[in-house]
Design a protein around this motif. Structure first.
Motif, PDB file in Angstrom:
ATOM      1  N   ILE A   1       0.837  -1.204   0.000  1.00  0.00           N
ATOM      2  CA  ILE A   1       0.000   0.000   0.000  1.00  0.00           C
ATOM      3  C   ILE A   1       0.870   1.251   0.000  1.00  0.00           C
ATOM      4  O   ILE A   1       0.633   2.171  -0.769  1.00  0.00           O
ATOM      5  CB  ILE A   1      -0.949  -0.009   1.218  1.00  0.00           C
ATOM      6  CG1 ILE A   1      -1.893  -1.205   1.087  1.00  0.00           C
ATOM      7  CG2 ILE A   1      -1.730   1.303   1.314  1.00  0.00           C
ATOM      8  CD1 ILE A   1      -2.667  -1.533   2.321  1.00  0.00           C
ATOM      9  N   ILE A   2       1.867   1.267   0.878  1.00  0.00           N
ATOM     10  CA  ILE A   2       2.830   2.369   0.824  1.00  0.00           C
ATOM     11  C   ILE A   2       4.201   1.763   0.533  1.00  0.00           C
ATOM     12  O   ILE A   2       4.481   0.607   0.848  1.00  0.00           O
ATOM     13  CB  ILE A   2       2.838   3.241   2.106  1.00  0.00           C
ATOM     14  CG1 ILE A   2       3.256   2.451   3.340  1.00  0.00           C
ATOM     15  CG2 ILE A   2       1.502   3.907   2.310  1.00  0.00           C
ATOM     16  CD1 ILE A   2       3.412   3.314   4.581  1.00  0.00           C
ATOM     17  N   SER A   3       5.045   2.550  -0.090  1.00  0.00           N
ATOM     18  CA  SER A   3       6.344   2.061  -0.544  1.00  0.00           C
ATOM     19  C   SER A   3       7.334   1.924   0.603  1.00  0.00           C
ATOM     20  O   SER A   3       7.171   2.502   1.690  1.00  0.00           O
ATOM     21  CB  SER A   3       6.911   3.036  -1.582  1.00  0.00           C
ATOM     22  OG  SER A   3       7.234   4.274  -0.950  1.00  0.00           O
ATOM     23  N   GLN A   4       8.386   1.159   0.328  1.00  0.00           N
ATOM     24  CA  GLN A   4       9.475   1.033   1.292  1.00  0.00           C
ATOM     25  C   GLN A   4      10.072   2.411   1.599  1.00  0.00           C
ATOM     26  O   GLN A   4      10.394   2.718   2.749  1.00  0.00           O
ATOM     27  CB  GLN A   4      10.556   0.073   0.766  1.00  0.00           C
ATOM     28  CG  GLN A   4      11.705  -0.070   1.723  1.00  0.00           C
ATOM     29  CD  GLN A   4      12.764  -1.061   1.316  1.00  0.00           C
ATOM     30  OE1 GLN A   4      13.555  -1.440   2.155  1.00  0.00           O
ATOM     31  NE2 GLN A   4      12.831  -1.503   0.077  1.00  0.00           N
ATOM     32  N   GLU A   5      10.195   3.251   0.564  1.00  0.00           N
ATOM     33  CA  GLU A   5      10.717   4.599   0.778  1.00  0.00           C
ATOM     34  C   GLU A   5       9.856   5.362   1.790  1.00  0.00           C
ATOM     35  O   GLU A   5      10.372   6.019   2.691  1.00  0.00           O
ATOM     36  CB  GLU A   5      10.772   5.378  -0.551  1.00  0.00           C
ATOM     37  CG  GLU A   5      11.823   4.885  -1.511  1.00  0.00           C
ATOM     38  CD  GLU A   5      11.355   3.745  -2.428  1.00  0.00           C
ATOM     39  OE1 GLU A   5      12.089   3.407  -3.365  1.00  0.00           O
ATOM     40  OE2 GLU A   5      10.260   3.192  -2.215  1.00  0.00           O
ATOM     41  N   ALA A   6       8.538   5.253   1.648  1.00  0.00           N
ATOM     42  CA  ALA A   6       7.621   5.940   2.564  1.00  0.00           C
ATOM     43  C   ALA A   6       7.743   5.370   3.980  1.00  0.00           C
ATOM     44  O   ALA A   6       7.719   6.118   4.965  1.00  0.00           O
ATOM     45  CB  ALA A   6       6.186   5.824   2.062  1.00  0.00           C
ATOM     46  N   MET A   7       7.867   4.060   4.089  1.00  0.00           N
ATOM     47  CA  MET A   7       8.013   3.440   5.414  1.00  0.00           C
ATOM     48  C   MET A   7       9.264   3.953   6.118  1.00  0.00           C
ATOM     49  O   MET A   7       9.228   4.315   7.298  1.00  0.00           O
ATOM     50  CB  MET A   7       8.071   1.917   5.274  1.00  0.00           C
ATOM     51  CG  MET A   7       6.778   1.297   4.820  1.00  0.00           C
ATOM     52  SD  MET A   7       6.987  -0.504   4.602  1.00  0.00           S
ATOM     53  CE  MET A   7       5.416  -0.940   3.894  1.00  0.00           C
TER      54      MET A   7
END
Length: 136
Positions: free
Chosen positions: A116-122
């Motif tokens: 749902i959200i990217s690794q970058e966002a995490m």
């Protein structure tokens, strides 16, 4: 007094039921160095990065603050993330929890954000949490 106590109890029950009932929101990671697709890192590549902290603040407020509290200060509904372990051990725990979520006794306590959200966002959210930890 009794009516007020009953209303307060009912409100607390509503909050408990609402926990984990967040619709995850996508996060714009424009400005962050992209990470290799399909390779999950165990250490935050954006730790201390001002752009990541800015993006992480937005992502946290959209996806995490409802349960973990504004400014990363929990009101008791969910763990206070300012006290997460720092460094790689804390990064690994954080990434596992945000990717997979948490279900306890069949009840979703935290939704899974992988896909749902990217690794970058995490990692940007983790950078923001670390920055708030340093502020406390």
């Amino acid at each position: 007094f009794l009516a007020a106590a009953l209303l307060a109890t009912a409100g607390a029950a509503d909050l408990a039921l609402a926990h984990g009932d967040v619709t995850p929101q996508p996060i714009d990671v424009t400005g962050l160095a992209p990470l290799k697709e399909g390779e999950w890192l165990t250490q935050n590549p954006y730790s201390g990065d001002p752009k990541a902290i800015e993006i992480g603040a937005s992502g946290y407020n959209q996806n995490c603050a409802r349960c973990h509290g504004l400014e990363v200060i929990s009101g008791g509904l969910a763990p206070d993330l300012r006290y997460l372990e720092k460094g790689e051990a804390g990064d690994e725990w954080f990434m596992e929890r945000i990717r997979r979520g948490a279900t306890i006794n069949g009840v979703t306590k935290m939704p899974a954000f992988e896909g749902i959200i990217s690794q970058e966002a995490m990692w940007a959210i983790r950078a923001y949490i670390e920055a708030k930890h340093d502020d406390s």
